[in-house]
Enzyme design. Structure first.
Site, PDB file in Angstrom:
ATOM      1  N   TRP A 154       0.810  -1.220   0.000  1.00  0.00           N
ATOM      2  CA  TRP A 154       0.000   0.000   0.000  1.00  0.00           C
ATOM      3  C   TRP A 154       0.844   1.271   0.000  1.00  0.00           C
ATOM      4  O   TRP A 154       0.310   2.355  -0.219  1.00  0.00           O
ATOM      5  CB  TRP A 154      -0.931   0.010   1.228  1.00  0.00           C
ATOM      6  CG  TRP A 154      -0.191  -0.266   2.513  1.00  0.00           C
ATOM      7  CD1 TRP A 154      -0.101  -1.469   3.155  1.00  0.00           C
ATOM      8  CD2 TRP A 154       0.606   0.650   3.274  1.00  0.00           C
ATOM      9  NE1 TRP A 154       0.706  -1.354   4.264  1.00  0.00           N
ATOM     10  CE2 TRP A 154       1.142  -0.054   4.366  1.00  0.00           C
ATOM     11  CE3 TRP A 154       0.919   1.998   3.149  1.00  0.00           C
ATOM     12  CZ2 TRP A 154       1.982   0.520   5.321  1.00  0.00           C
ATOM     13  CZ3 TRP A 154       1.762   2.592   4.101  1.00  0.00           C
ATOM     14  CH2 TRP A 154       2.276   1.848   5.165  1.00  0.00           C
ATOM     15  N   ASN A 155       2.154   1.172   0.284  1.00  0.00           N
ATOM     16  CA  ASN A 155       2.910   2.427   0.476  1.00  0.00           C
ATOM     17  C   ASN A 155       3.226   3.151  -0.831  1.00  0.00           C
ATOM     18  O   ASN A 155       3.406   4.364  -0.844  1.00  0.00           O
ATOM     19  CB  ASN A 155       4.172   2.201   1.322  1.00  0.00           C
ATOM     20  CG  ASN A 155       5.153   1.250   0.689  1.00  0.00           C
ATOM     21  OD1 ASN A 155       4.809   0.495  -0.218  1.00  0.00           O
ATOM     22  ND2 ASN A 155       6.378   1.254   1.170  1.00  0.00           N
ATOM     23  N   LYS A 178      -2.524  -8.830  -7.386  1.00  0.00           N
ATOM     24  CA  LYS A 178      -3.327  -8.616  -6.179  1.00  0.00           C
ATOM     25  C   LYS A 178      -2.783  -7.373  -5.475  1.00  0.00           C
ATOM     26  O   LYS A 178      -1.733  -7.412  -4.842  1.00  0.00           O
ATOM     27  CB  LYS A 178      -3.239  -9.819  -5.218  1.00  0.00           C
ATOM     28  CG  LYS A 178      -4.250  -9.710  -4.076  1.00  0.00           C
ATOM     29  CD  LYS A 178      -3.866 -10.456  -2.840  1.00  0.00           C
ATOM     30  CE  LYS A 178      -2.954  -9.719  -1.920  1.00  0.00           C
ATOM     31  NZ  LYS A 178      -3.411  -8.410  -1.420  1.00  0.00           N
ATOM     32  N   PRO A 179      -3.505  -6.229  -5.614  1.00  0.00           N
ATOM     33  CA  PRO A 179      -3.030  -5.016  -4.935  1.00  0.00           C
ATOM     34  C   PRO A 179      -3.353  -5.074  -3.445  1.00  0.00           C
ATOM     35  O   PRO A 179      -4.153  -5.913  -3.009  1.00  0.00           O
ATOM     36  CB  PRO A 179      -3.841  -3.906  -5.620  1.00  0.00           C
ATOM     37  CG  PRO A 179      -5.099  -4.575  -6.082  1.00  0.00           C
ATOM     38  CD  PRO A 179      -4.768  -6.022  -6.341  1.00  0.00           C
ATOM     39  N   ALA A 180      -2.758  -4.165  -2.689  1.00  0.00           N
ATOM     40  CA  ALA A 180      -3.009  -4.133  -1.245  1.00  0.00           C
ATOM     41  C   ALA A 180      -4.468  -3.784  -0.965  1.00  0.00           C
ATOM     42  O   ALA A 180      -5.072  -2.982  -1.680  1.00  0.00           O
ATOM     43  CB  ALA A 180      -2.100  -3.098  -0.599  1.00  0.00           C
ATOM     44  N   GLY A 232       6.703  -6.577   0.261  1.00  0.00           N
ATOM     45  CA  GLY A 232       5.998  -6.529   1.536  1.00  0.00           C
ATOM     46  C   GLY A 232       6.942  -6.935   2.652  1.00  0.00           C
ATOM     47  O   GLY A 232       8.165  -6.867   2.501  1.00  0.00           O
ATOM     48  N   SER A 233       6.361  -7.403   3.738  1.00  0.00           N
ATOM     49  CA  SER A 233       7.193  -7.697   4.908  1.00  0.00           C
ATOM     50  C   SER A 233       7.991  -8.989   4.727  1.00  0.00           C
ATOM     51  O   SER A 233       7.594  -9.891   3.984  1.00  0.00           O
ATOM     52  CB  SER A 233       6.311  -7.815   6.154  1.00  0.00           C
ATOM     53  OG  SER A 233       5.552  -9.002   6.072  1.00  0.00           O
ATOM     54  N   GLU A 254      10.953  -8.404  -2.568  1.00  0.00           N
ATOM     55  CA  GLU A 254      11.470  -7.129  -2.069  1.00  0.00           C
ATOM     56  C   GLU A 254      10.835  -6.958  -0.697  1.00  0.00           C
ATOM     57  O   GLU A 254       9.665  -6.620  -0.578  1.00  0.00           O
ATOM     58  CB  GLU A 254      11.080  -6.011  -3.050  1.00  0.00           C
ATOM     59  CG  GLU A 254      11.941  -4.778  -2.890  1.00  0.00           C
ATOM     60  CD  GLU A 254      11.254  -3.723  -2.071  1.00  0.00           C
ATOM     61  OE1 GLU A 254      11.479  -3.728  -0.840  1.00  0.00           O
ATOM     62  OE2 GLU A 254      10.504  -2.913  -2.628  1.00  0.00           O
ATOM     63  N   LEU A 255      11.631  -7.251   0.342  1.00  0.00           N
ATOM     64  CA  LEU A 255      11.058  -7.386   1.683  1.00  0.00           C
ATOM     65  C   LEU A 255      11.470  -6.218   2.588  1.00  0.00           C
ATOM     66  O   LEU A 255      11.795  -5.155   2.098  1.00  0.00           O
ATOM     67  CB  LEU A 255      11.472  -8.744   2.251  1.00  0.00           C
ATOM     68  CG  LEU A 255      11.156  -9.944   1.326  1.00  0.00           C
ATOM     69  CD1 LEU A 255      11.648 -11.248   1.913  1.00  0.00           C
ATOM     70  CD2 LEU A 255       9.666 -10.018   1.007  1.00  0.00           C
ATOM     71  N   CYS A 288      10.236   1.168   2.511  1.00  0.00           N
ATOM     72  CA  CYS A 288      11.166   0.109   2.945  1.00  0.00           C
ATOM     73  C   CYS A 288      12.599   0.616   2.973  1.00  0.00           C
ATOM     74  O   CYS A 288      13.454   0.005   3.595  1.00  0.00           O
ATOM     75  CB  CYS A 288      11.100  -1.078   1.985  1.00  0.00           C
ATOM     76  SG  CYS A 288       9.470  -1.741   1.849  1.00  0.00           S
TER      77      CYS A 288
HETATM   78  C1  SIN Z   1       9.595   0.731  -1.043  1.00  0.00           C
HETATM   79  O1  SIN Z   1       9.314   1.303  -0.032  1.00  0.00           O
HETATM   80  O2  SIN Z   1       9.580  -0.490  -1.064  1.00  0.00           O
HETATM   81  C2  SIN Z   1       9.917   1.412  -2.333  1.00  0.00           C
HETATM   82  C3  SIN Z   1      10.598   2.688  -2.228  1.00  0.00           C
HETATM   83  C4  SIN Z   1      11.123   3.184  -3.557  1.00  0.00           C
HETATM   84  O3  SIN Z   1      10.824   2.646  -4.626  1.00  0.00           O
HETATM   85  O4  SIN Z   1      11.878   4.131  -3.514  1.00  0.00           O
END
Ligand code: SIN
Length: 482
Positions: A154-155, A178-180, A232-233, A254-255, A288
């Protein structure tokens, strides 16, 4: 919502280029106000199987198109996204909360993955291998993997989607996305524009759902899906990875991250303040790659902290649609409570609140931009992602000490440091155990660069010429009896 192009507000499932409504729906809320934006159809297990079938059928024809044909559709999609930037940004801010200027930046950033892969797919060359035997010729060709499942957070409700599905579609794969649950509207708007751009039926299918683990289980175990790309996490990533093992799917993960920012005493302090601020407070600290631990060398600590405090204090908090707002709400109560828990733990263990430290009057999900000092490795926030607008500041004395502290985590996504000493820059960049390093820079993400982590932050690259490789198989052809 007052959009110029009302067709962007879709609430159905997107399967085989059709908008489908289901018997059940779930609400999408504006995190700034708590108000209901709209209700969205809730994908069931049966809908998921239908979407996989549509993607499998479409793969037969889409994988047979030329790179030039795929590139042309992707370019049209890119142009439509750019033309609709204002509406898409408003939709994004309304469902996710980030300031409108950041949302516009995300639309452009998200679109750039489509443009980049529209160009890149025309250069996915195989190789001719110098032969070890006179009567043989060896070569490789690149082929699309097949149906890809994408599960996104969602971010970044636009950019995390395009970063996966643009290279997949460019490579000749088809997608079930599948989106958040918190942010399905941006995904559905992207699908609407993909349809308008001429993407054939079944190439992209979007399943908004409140039943993430049920749909996730199908996507990770279905034999017709050949690859999963997940952001995600780390906790959820491990579950999905285990589930994918039953059909030995290709994976990109990508965690989580726990980014250190190191400010050495030979840094340009103003550059360090600006870079740390940008890394920490982008999206209210909900990325992240956000600064999670800020290490400042002892002899420049007073100067850095004075300047950093005044920069953070100037950040305006409020609804992302209001002018000059820099910090929007957190996404939901769970996110807010986590920030509060980590802050409580830190202060119990000796951290001091220099700025902020409590909920903000702008609304239920708002938190003050916060700085805490006197942080130590015993505190939970030195090991866990804060995912909120809290800067935790540590003091260090030597390079060796700070490298040890920075690497003392199971995560390895992004790290940042500030120094003007070229020897130190090379040495520190090589020693930091992270997939991405910002050097005198707090914002590092670009479609042209490889985004991805090491250790428990996952594997696989997104963006750059590596990104499309994640959706291609390298097939070896051996010609004999020449
Ligand atoms: C993320 O928070 O996973 C992505 C951040 C970004 O693409 O800069």
């Amino acid at each position: 919502m007052n959009l110029q192009n009302q067709s962007l507000l879709q609430t159905g499932l997107f399967i085989d280029n059709n908008w489908l409504t289901t018997g059940s729906e779930f609400p999408v809320l504006n995190p700034a106000t708590g108000e209901l934006i709209t209700k969205v159809s809730d994908a069931s297990e049966a809908d998921c199987y239908t979407a996989v079938e549509a993607a499998s059928a479409a793969f037969k024809t889409w994988s047979a198109t030329t790179a030039k044909e795929r590139s042309s559709v992707l370019k049209k999609w890119f142009n439509l996204i750019i033309q609709n930037t204002s509406d898409l940004a408003l939709l994004l801010t309304t469902e996710q909360g980030k300031p409108l200027a950041e949302a516009k930046g995300e639309i452009q950033y998200g679109a750039s993955f489509i443009e980049w892969n529209a160009e890149e797919c025309r250069r996915t060359y195989g190789e001719v291998i110098p032969t070890p035997a006179g009567n043989k010729r060896l070569l490789t060709i690149k082929q699309p993997i097949g149906v890809v499942a994408a599960i996104t957070p969602w971010n970044f409700p636009v950019a995390m989607i395009t970063r996966k599905i643009a290279p997949a579609i460019a490579a000749g794969c088809t997608v079930v996305l599948k989106p958040a649950e918190d942010t399905p509207l941006s995904a559905l708007a992207l699908a609407q524009l993909a349809k308008e751009a001429g993407l054939p039926a079944g190439v992209l299918n979007v399943l908004p759902t409140s039943k993430s683990s049920v749909i996730g289980k199908i996507l990770t175990t279905h034999p017709d899906i050949k690859k999963l790309s997940f952001t995600g996490s780390t906790e959820v990533g491990k579950i999905l990875m285990e589930q994918c093992s039953s059909t030995v799917k290709r994976l990109s993960l990508e965690l989580g991250g726990n980014a250190p920012v190191i400010i050495f005493d030979d840094a340009d302090i103003n550059v360090a303040v600006e870079g740390t601020l940008a890394s920490k407070y982008r999206n209210a600290g909900q990325t992240c790659v956000c600064a999670n631990r800020i290490y400042v060398q002892r002899n420049i600590y007073p100067l850095f902290i004075e300047k950093y405090q005044s920069a953070v204090a100037a950040l305006k908090v409020g609804n992302g649609t209001d002018n000059d707002v820099k910090i929007g709400p957190l996404i939901n109560e769970e996110g807010l409570n986590k920030v509060k828990r980590l802050l409580f733990d830190a202060t119990e263990k000796g951290a001091e609140i220099l700025l902020g430290g409590k909920s903000h009057f702008a609304g239920e999900l708002f938190f003050e931009p916060t700085i805490i000092t006197n942080c130590s490795t015993e505190m939970r926030l030195s090991k866990e992602e804060i995912f909120g607008p809290v800067s935790s500041v540590f003091i260090f004395d030597t390079e060796e000490e700070v490298i040890g502290m920075a690497n003392a985590t199971e995560y390895g996504l992004a790290a940042y440091f500030f120094s003007q000493n070229i020897n130190r820059i090379w040495s520190v960049a090589e020693q930091l155990e992270y997939g991405m390093i910002g050097i005198n820079e707090g914002l590092i993400s670009h479609a042209e660069a490889p985004f991805g982590g090491v250790k428990e932050s996952g594997f696989g690259k997104e963006g750059s010429f590596y990104g499309i490789e994640e959706y291609l198989e390298t097939k070896y052809l051996c010609f004999g009896n020449i």
